[in-house]
Enzyme design. Structure first.
Site, mmCIF file in Angstrom:
data_model
loop_
_atom_site.group_PDB
_atom_site.id
_atom_site.type_symbol
_atom_site.label_atom_id
_atom_site.label_comp_id
_atom_site.label_asym_id
_atom_site.label_seq_id
_atom_site.Cartn_x
_atom_site.Cartn_y
_atom_site.Cartn_z
ATOM 1 N N ASP A 156 7.300 -20.430 -28.006
ATOM 2 C CA ASP A 156 6.606 -21.477 -28.799
ATOM 3 C C ASP A 156 7.355 -21.797 -30.086
ATOM 4 O OD1 ASP A 156 5.799 -19.058 -30.061
ATOM 5 O OD2 ASP A 156 3.679 -19.651 -30.214
ATOM 6 N N GLU B 285 -2.610 -19.406 -40.724
ATOM 7 C CA GLU B 285 -2.021 -18.124 -40.324
ATOM 8 C C GLU B 285 -0.609 -17.933 -40.873
ATOM 9 O OE1 GLU B 285 -3.385 -16.701 -36.778
ATOM 10 O OE2 GLU B 285 -1.936 -15.069 -36.620
ATOM 11 N N SER C 31 -7.420 -12.983 -31.329
ATOM 12 C CA SER C 31 -8.663 -12.876 -32.101
ATOM 13 C C SER C 31 -8.543 -13.645 -33.418
ATOM 14 C CB SER C 31 -9.002 -11.411 -32.371
ATOM 15 O OG SER C 31 -7.907 -10.755 -32.971
ATOM 16 N N SER C 32 -7.354 -13.669 -34.008
ATOM 17 C CA SER C 32 -7.216 -14.365 -35.302
ATOM 18 C C SER C 32 -7.239 -15.880 -35.120
ATOM 19 C CB SER C 32 -5.957 -13.907 -36.039
ATOM 20 O OG SER C 32 -4.841 -13.986 -35.199
ATOM 21 N N ASP D 121 -1.129 -20.074 -29.860
ATOM 22 C CA ASP D 121 -2.482 -19.512 -29.835
ATOM 23 C C ASP D 121 -3.509 -20.517 -30.340
ATOM 24 O OD1 ASP D 121 -1.030 -17.334 -29.132
ATOM 25 O OD2 ASP D 121 -1.379 -16.207 -30.973
ATOM 26 N N GLY E 173 -6.351 -7.430 -32.529
ATOM 27 C CA GLY E 173 -4.985 -6.904 -32.442
ATOM 28 C C GLY E 173 -4.537 -6.563 -31.033
HETATM 29 C C1 GLA Z 1 1.927 -14.189 -30.797
HETATM 30 C C2 GLA Z 1 2.073 -15.450 -31.624
HETATM 31 C C3 GLA Z 1 2.407 -16.659 -30.742
HETATM 32 C C4 GLA Z 1 3.569 -16.354 -29.799
HETATM 33 C C5 GLA Z 1 3.378 -15.006 -29.099
HETATM 34 C C6 GLA Z 1 4.594 -14.602 -28.291
HETATM 35 O O1 GLA Z 1 0.802 -14.271 -29.972
HETATM 36 O O2 GLA Z 1 0.876 -15.723 -32.318
HETATM 37 O O3 GLA Z 1 2.693 -17.777 -31.553
HETATM 38 O O4 GLA Z 1 4.802 -16.422 -30.469
HETATM 39 O O5 GLA Z 1 3.103 -13.965 -30.023
HETATM 40 O O6 GLA Z 1 4.792 -15.497 -27.263
#
Ligand code: GLA
Length: 368
Positions: A35, A158, A125-126, A170, A120
């Site tokens: 991403d 974030e 969750s965040s 996410d 975590g």
């Molecule tokens: C976490 C980050 C995402 C992504 C993943 C790995 O979840 O929040 O943005 O980079 O790691 O794919």
């Protein structure tokens, strides 16, 4: 709608809130660490949720109570600045900060939070806290922001407020979820295409090892990717191909770039196969191996889940999320049999007992 856990969170003063908002967590089927390299991902939203009850108050502050943390924390809007706060509440405060920084007038708020997403564990969750609060703010302030814009504000909460240099996956995933669908996202365009997907075929196994995306490791890998793109003379690894990587890069830069390039190809191949009702099991395993050998973010517990799952009949398995703990997904096979073999192997190796559970793919964040 079924509310998980112990029902909706009560407000501390015992009165009714003006409304409840919710956000799911997410599982990423495939497309890890692509991403922030502006590539492709394929997550889906899951039926574990954050709920937030909202009351409007007269003072210019936000107070948030968490059932899970058994704690209330407040901050006045005049003290709301990026990087001043590092508690569980920072995802809430960061989202309000992002709205205010965007020029939106936010009233004083009393919030009550309840989450059935393990914290975590790599299940976002965040992002779910951010999205539940962001959809509430969008409605309360009548801002009429679209989902992509809300995802950007949550992402800013974030990365700019909390200080975790994550990509946009996410936040986009928890806002855009649909039932029986995975989301094929292009992280350069911030676009989503829905792909048919039945999450009943998946088992999620939580190692119970926890990580944080602002522990330094995530940022170091991201910097390696940025340096690799720089050496290749491109703005992001999205535009790299394997021969450029093998010919030009060496050492750490070569291995992280190789993961990103091959992972993007696996996401595209997965979308094609899912659209034609074909299994993606081998692609999941290839993704895990690449995260193990090239990106180097697995751990013995995650590797163990994948090995045992495949040995006992799964079509495929891989870690997902930021790695170094958290969860793996297992595709196909007899879930009960596979889970009991994983538990037995964990016990034999002296790891803490894993937690295996099913998920369904579901709708994204919004008012209840
Ligand atoms: C976490 C980050 C995402 C992504 C993943 C790995 O979840 O929040 O943005 O980079 O790691 O794919």
């Amino acid at each position: 709608m079924i509310i998980d856990g112990h029902g909706l969170p009560k407000m501390p003063n015992g009165e009714s809130p003006i409304g409840y908002w919710q956000s799911p967590g997410r599982v990423n089927l495939i497309g890890e660490f692509t991403d922030y390299n502006l590539g492709f991902v394929l997550p889906f939203a899951i039926d574990r949720r954050v709920y937030v009850g909202v009351q409007i108050i007269d003072e210019p502050l936000v107070r948030v109570t968490s059932r899970e943390e058994n704690e209330s924390i407040s901050i006045s809007y005049s003290d709301l600045q990026s990087g001043v706060d590092n508690s569980w509440a920072s995802y809430v405060f960061g989202t309000i900060w992002a709205f205010r920084s965007h020029g939106i007038k936010v009233p004083g708020l009393e919030l009550s939070l309840h989450s059935s997403i393990p914290i975590g564990a790599g299940l976002s969750s965040s992002a779910a806290i951010e999205a539940a609060v962001a959809t509430a703010l969008n409605d309360i302030t009548e801002s009429d922001l679209g989902l992509a814009q809300l995802a950007k504000l949550c992402h800013s909460a974030e990365s700019d407020y909390v200080g975790a240099p994550v990509g946009i996956m996410d936040q986009m995933a928890v806002l855009n979820g649909q039932s029986q669908k995975a989301m094929f996202m292009d992280c350069r365009e911030n676009s989503v295409q829905y792909v048919p997907f039945n999450a009943n075929e998946l088992l999620i196994v939580d190692t119970r090892l926890r990580h944080s995306n602002n522990d330094g490791n995530y940022a170091r890998n991201r910097q390696l990717c940025e340096r690799a793109a720089d050496q290749l003379g491109i703005t992001s690894l999205r535009d790299a191909n394997l021969s450029m990587v093998e010919e030009t890069l060496r050492g750490d830069l070569r291995r992280v770039a190789r993961h990103v390039v091959t992972e993007n190809l696996r996401v595209i191949e997965s979308v094609d196969r899912l659209s034609n009702a074909r299994s993606i099991g081998d692609l999941l395993v290839d993704s895990h191996r690449s995260l193990q050998k090239d990106f180097m973010v697995t751990c013995p517990e995650l590797d163990c889940i994948v090995e045992v799952a495949i040995t006992y009949g799964a079509e495929g398995a891989r870690m997902f999320g930021a790695g170094l703990g958290g969860c793996a997904l297992v595709l196909g096979g007899d879930h009960e049999r596979i889970a009991s073999h994983i538990t037995a192997e964990f016990q034999y190796r002296g790891y803490q007992p894993p937690h295996a559970f099913a998920v369904t793919s579901t709708f994204g964040a919004g008012a209840l």
